[in-house]
Scaffold this motif. Sequence first.
Motif, PDB file in Angstrom:
ATOM      1  N   LYS A  63      11.365  -3.078   1.900  1.00  0.00           N
ATOM      2  CA  LYS A  63      11.553  -2.125   1.873  1.00  0.00           C
ATOM      3  C   LYS A  63      10.314  -1.747   0.501  1.00  0.00           C
ATOM      4  O   LYS A  63       9.521  -0.872   0.090  1.00  0.00           O
ATOM      5  CB  LYS A  63      12.766  -1.134   0.955  1.00  0.00           C
ATOM      6  CG  LYS A  63      13.597  -0.309   1.869  1.00  0.00           C
ATOM      7  CD  LYS A  63      15.123  -0.216   1.210  1.00  0.00           C
ATOM      8  CE  LYS A  63      16.029  -0.275   2.090  1.00  0.00           C
ATOM      9  NZ  LYS A  63      17.498   0.210   1.622  1.00  0.00           N
ATOM     10  N   LEU A  64      10.356  -2.870  -0.064  1.00  0.00           N
ATOM     11  CA  LEU A  64       9.143  -3.260  -0.958  1.00  0.00           C
ATOM     12  C   LEU A  64       7.719  -3.687   0.393  1.00  0.00           C
ATOM     13  O   LEU A  64       6.767  -2.956  -0.556  1.00  0.00           O
ATOM     14  CB  LEU A  64       9.318  -4.060  -1.634  1.00  0.00           C
ATOM     15  CG  LEU A  64       8.133  -4.311  -3.051  1.00  0.00           C
ATOM     16  CD1 LEU A  64       8.076  -3.350  -3.559  1.00  0.00           C
ATOM     17  CD2 LEU A  64       8.729  -6.683  -3.704  1.00  0.00           C
ATOM     18  N   ALA A  65       7.573  -4.134   1.060  1.00  0.00           N
ATOM     19  CA  ALA A  65       6.439  -4.237   1.393  1.00  0.00           C
ATOM     20  C   ALA A  65       6.241  -2.672   2.426  1.00  0.00           C
ATOM     21  O   ALA A  65       4.771  -2.758   2.087  1.00  0.00           O
ATOM     22  CB  ALA A  65       6.916  -5.113   2.949  1.00  0.00           C
ATOM     23  N   GLN A  66       7.125  -2.089   2.748  1.00  0.00           N
ATOM     24  CA  GLN A  66       6.765  -0.650   3.405  1.00  0.00           C
ATOM     25  C   GLN A  66       6.120   0.085   1.753  1.00  0.00           C
ATOM     26  O   GLN A  66       5.136   0.727   2.275  1.00  0.00           O
ATOM     27  CB  GLN A  66       8.344   0.140   3.765  1.00  0.00           C
ATOM     28  CG  GLN A  66       7.855   1.244   4.150  1.00  0.00           C
ATOM     29  CD  GLN A  66       9.121   1.542   4.775  1.00  0.00           C
ATOM     30  OE1 GLN A  66      10.386   1.139   4.182  1.00  0.00           O
ATOM     31  NE2 GLN A  66       9.038   2.077   6.231  1.00  0.00           N
ATOM     32  N   SER A  67       6.601  -0.178   0.762  1.00  0.00           N
ATOM     33  CA  SER A  67       6.376   0.726  -0.543  1.00  0.00           C
ATOM     34  C   SER A  67       4.703  -0.032  -0.969  1.00  0.00           C
ATOM     35  O   SER A  67       4.086   1.578  -1.311  1.00  0.00           O
ATOM     36  CB  SER A  67       7.526   0.164  -1.460  1.00  0.00           C
ATOM     37  OG  SER A  67       6.920   1.001  -2.070  1.00  0.00           O
ATOM     38  N   TYR A  68       4.512  -0.627  -0.938  1.00  0.00           N
ATOM     39  CA  TYR A  68       3.235  -1.561  -0.789  1.00  0.00           C
ATOM     40  C   TYR A  68       1.836  -0.384  -0.009  1.00  0.00           C
ATOM     41  O   TYR A  68       1.414  -0.420  -0.522  1.00  0.00           O
ATOM     42  CB  TYR A  68       3.668  -2.678  -0.601  1.00  0.00           C
ATOM     43  CG  TYR A  68       3.966  -3.494  -1.730  1.00  0.00           C
ATOM     44  CD1 TYR A  68       3.876  -3.505  -3.202  1.00  0.00           C
ATOM     45  CD2 TYR A  68       3.647  -4.827  -1.795  1.00  0.00           C
ATOM     46  CE1 TYR A  68       4.601  -3.891  -4.400  1.00  0.00           C
ATOM     47  CE2 TYR A  68       4.349  -5.315  -2.704  1.00  0.00           C
ATOM     48  CZ  TYR A  68       5.177  -5.201  -4.447  1.00  0.00           C
ATOM     49  OH  TYR A  68       5.377  -6.003  -4.761  1.00  0.00           O
ATOM     50  N   ALA A  69       2.775  -0.024   1.501  1.00  0.00           N
ATOM     51  CA  ALA A  69       1.790   0.343   2.302  1.00  0.00           C
ATOM     52  C   ALA A  69       1.869   1.475   1.795  1.00  0.00           C
ATOM     53  O   ALA A  69       0.501   2.442   2.270  1.00  0.00           O
ATOM     54  CB  ALA A  69       2.165  -0.015   3.870  1.00  0.00           C
ATOM     55  N   LEU A  70       2.528   2.123   1.574  1.00  0.00           N
ATOM     56  CA  LEU A  70       2.442   4.044   1.604  1.00  0.00           C
ATOM     57  C   LEU A  70       1.496   3.990   0.061  1.00  0.00           C
ATOM     58  O   LEU A  70       0.777   5.152   0.186  1.00  0.00           O
ATOM     59  CB  LEU A  70       4.384   4.015   1.423  1.00  0.00           C
ATOM     60  CG  LEU A  70       4.364   4.692   2.253  1.00  0.00           C
ATOM     61  CD1 LEU A  70       6.383   4.715   2.538  1.00  0.00           C
ATOM     62  CD2 LEU A  70       4.396   5.460   3.364  1.00  0.00           C
ATOM     63  N   GLN A  71       1.837   3.182  -1.003  1.00  0.00           N
ATOM     64  CA  GLN A  71       0.939   2.954  -2.465  1.00  0.00           C
ATOM     65  C   GLN A  71      -0.103   2.708  -1.806  1.00  0.00           C
ATOM     66  O   GLN A  71      -1.132   3.251  -2.761  1.00  0.00           O
ATOM     67  CB  GLN A  71       1.553   2.131  -3.061  1.00  0.00           C
ATOM     68  CG  GLN A  71       3.258   2.731  -3.826  1.00  0.00           C
ATOM     69  CD  GLN A  71       3.586   1.809  -4.505  1.00  0.00           C
ATOM     70  OE1 GLN A  71       3.171   1.085  -5.579  1.00  0.00           O
ATOM     71  NE2 GLN A  71       4.806   1.521  -4.254  1.00  0.00           N
ATOM     72  N   GLY A  72      -0.880   1.848  -1.120  1.00  0.00           N
ATOM     73  CA  GLY A  72      -1.563   0.973  -0.616  1.00  0.00           C
ATOM     74  C   GLY A  72      -2.183   0.086  -2.117  1.00  0.00           C
ATOM     75  O   GLY A  72      -2.865   0.315  -2.117  1.00  0.00           O
ATOM     76  N   LYS A  73      -1.097  -0.656  -2.333  1.00  0.00           N
ATOM     77  CA  LYS A  73      -1.443  -1.570  -4.148  1.00  0.00           C
ATOM     78  C   LYS A  73      -2.741  -1.684  -3.157  1.00  0.00           C
ATOM     79  O   LYS A  73      -2.990  -2.712  -2.182  1.00  0.00           O
ATOM     80  CB  LYS A  73      -0.023  -2.148  -3.401  1.00  0.00           C
ATOM     81  CG  LYS A  73      -0.004  -3.085  -4.715  1.00  0.00           C
ATOM     82  CD  LYS A  73       1.065  -3.590  -4.335  1.00  0.00           C
ATOM     83  CE  LYS A  73       1.339  -4.691  -5.688  1.00  0.00           C
ATOM     84  NZ  LYS A  73       1.809  -5.389  -6.597  1.00  0.00           N
ATOM     85  N   THR A  74      -3.397  -2.273  -4.188  1.00  0.00           N
ATOM     86  CA  THR A  74      -4.102  -3.396  -3.937  1.00  0.00           C
ATOM     87  C   THR A  74      -3.721  -4.205  -4.594  1.00  0.00           C
ATOM     88  O   THR A  74      -3.042  -4.926  -5.416  1.00  0.00           O
ATOM     89  CB  THR A  74      -5.437  -3.247  -4.569  1.00  0.00           C
ATOM     90  OG1 THR A  74      -4.936  -3.028  -6.140  1.00  0.00           O
ATOM     91  CG2 THR A  74      -5.958  -1.773  -5.155  1.00  0.00           C
ATOM     92  N   GLN A  75      -4.759  -5.537  -3.656  1.00  0.00           N
ATOM     93  CA  GLN A  75      -4.746  -7.333  -4.060  1.00  0.00           C
ATOM     94  C   GLN A  75      -5.785  -7.786  -5.114  1.00  0.00           C
ATOM     95  O   GLN A  75      -7.024  -7.746  -4.051  1.00  0.00           O
ATOM     96  CB  GLN A  75      -4.610  -7.427  -2.719  1.00  0.00           C
ATOM     97  CG  GLN A  75      -2.896  -7.529  -2.113  1.00  0.00           C
ATOM     98  CD  GLN A  75      -1.410  -8.212  -3.054  1.00  0.00           C
ATOM     99  OE1 GLN A  75      -1.891  -9.396  -4.035  1.00  0.00           O
ATOM    100  NE2 GLN A  75      -0.680  -7.495  -3.147  1.00  0.00           N
ATOM    101  N   GLY A  76      -5.697  -8.022  -6.405  1.00  0.00           N
ATOM    102  CA  GLY A  76      -6.975  -8.533  -6.564  1.00  0.00           C
ATOM    103  C   GLY A  76      -8.556  -7.558  -6.377  1.00  0.00           C
ATOM    104  O   GLY A  76      -9.446  -7.696  -5.945  1.00  0.00           O
ATOM    105  N   GLY A  77      -8.147  -6.115  -6.424  1.00  0.00           N
ATOM    106  CA  GLY A  77      -8.949  -5.738  -6.957  1.00  0.00           C
ATOM    107  C   GLY A  77      -9.484  -4.729  -5.678  1.00  0.00           C
ATOM    108  O   GLY A  77     -10.144  -3.658  -5.153  1.00  0.00           O
ATOM    109  N   VAL A  78      -8.585  -5.856  -4.156  1.00  0.00           N
ATOM    110  CA  VAL A  78      -9.096  -4.670  -3.313  1.00  0.00           C
ATOM    111  C   VAL A  78      -8.038  -4.466  -2.341  1.00  0.00           C
ATOM    112  O   VAL A  78      -6.625  -4.868  -2.223  1.00  0.00           O
ATOM    113  CB  VAL A  78      -9.930  -6.296  -2.143  1.00  0.00           C
ATOM    114  CG1 VAL A  78      -9.779  -5.587  -0.558  1.00  0.00           C
ATOM    115  CG2 VAL A  78     -11.145  -6.726  -3.155  1.00  0.00           C
ATOM    116  N   MET A  79      -8.000  -3.387  -1.593  1.00  0.00           N
ATOM    117  CA  MET A  79      -6.879  -2.840  -1.246  1.00  0.00           C
ATOM    118  C   MET A  79      -6.543  -3.970   0.411  1.00  0.00           C
ATOM    119  O   MET A  79      -7.859  -3.191   1.550  1.00  0.00           O
ATOM    120  CB  MET A  79      -6.860  -0.521  -0.632  1.00  0.00           C
ATOM    121  CG  MET A  79      -5.792  -0.636   0.478  1.00  0.00           C
ATOM    122  SD  MET A  79      -6.402   0.996   0.397  1.00  0.00           S
ATOM    123  CE  MET A  79      -6.323   1.914  -1.007  1.00  0.00           C
ATOM    124  N   PRO A  80      -5.656  -3.934   1.162  1.00  0.00           N
ATOM    125  CA  PRO A  80      -5.883  -5.120   2.364  1.00  0.00           C
ATOM    126  C   PRO A  80      -5.182  -3.489   3.229  1.00  0.00           C
ATOM    127  O   PRO A  80      -5.401  -2.330   3.304  1.00  0.00           O
ATOM    128  CB  PRO A  80      -4.465  -5.251   2.149  1.00  0.00           C
ATOM    129  CG  PRO A  80      -3.420  -4.959   0.815  1.00  0.00           C
ATOM    130  CD  PRO A  80      -5.016  -4.400   0.143  1.00  0.00           C
TER     131      PRO A  80
END
Length: 167
Positions: A30-47
């Motif tokens: 669910k956390l991985a899914q939430s990261y995708a829904l939020q558009g969480k960035t990694q090192g300033g870049v959106m995966p």
Amino acid sequence: VTSVALVSFQSGKSNSRLQAAQREVAATIKLAQSYALQGKTQGGVMPCGYGFRFADADSYEIFSNPLSGYANCTEQNKIAANLQRNGNSITTESFDLDNGVVLSTPISSFDNNSVDNVTEIYFTIPHANAYDKSGNSYSSNQNLTFDFAGTTKSITINIGGFVSEND
């Protein structure tokens, strides 16, 4: 009476370990899914998306897929299956199952010696659409089954990405 009490205690202990593992893995998916829904960035870049996978029978991780030179995320997500093999995905968080609990029935074929058979679910940004390790939409519900001393519990991931814990 003591024998019955001891067996009952051991059964409760097994069930408790399995339930804890089941909840932790479900929460991580669910956390991985939430990261995708939020558009969480990694090192300033959106995966392009976030995924969840078992690396072996007792360790799992959340990973992200950077754009990495592809024209767009649609193209990137279609070849998601090649990212692990080519080393392009980025592990963002790693976890271990505790207390002797192991994955016994994975989402897809599973072989500890082959990266091609890693258990994986992938969520695209921004809608968290669920895909398998080959970049295909799921056509049926998928189950992860955990085992401890012959007792099992499972998690179901439906085709829309909804995660539920089963007894």
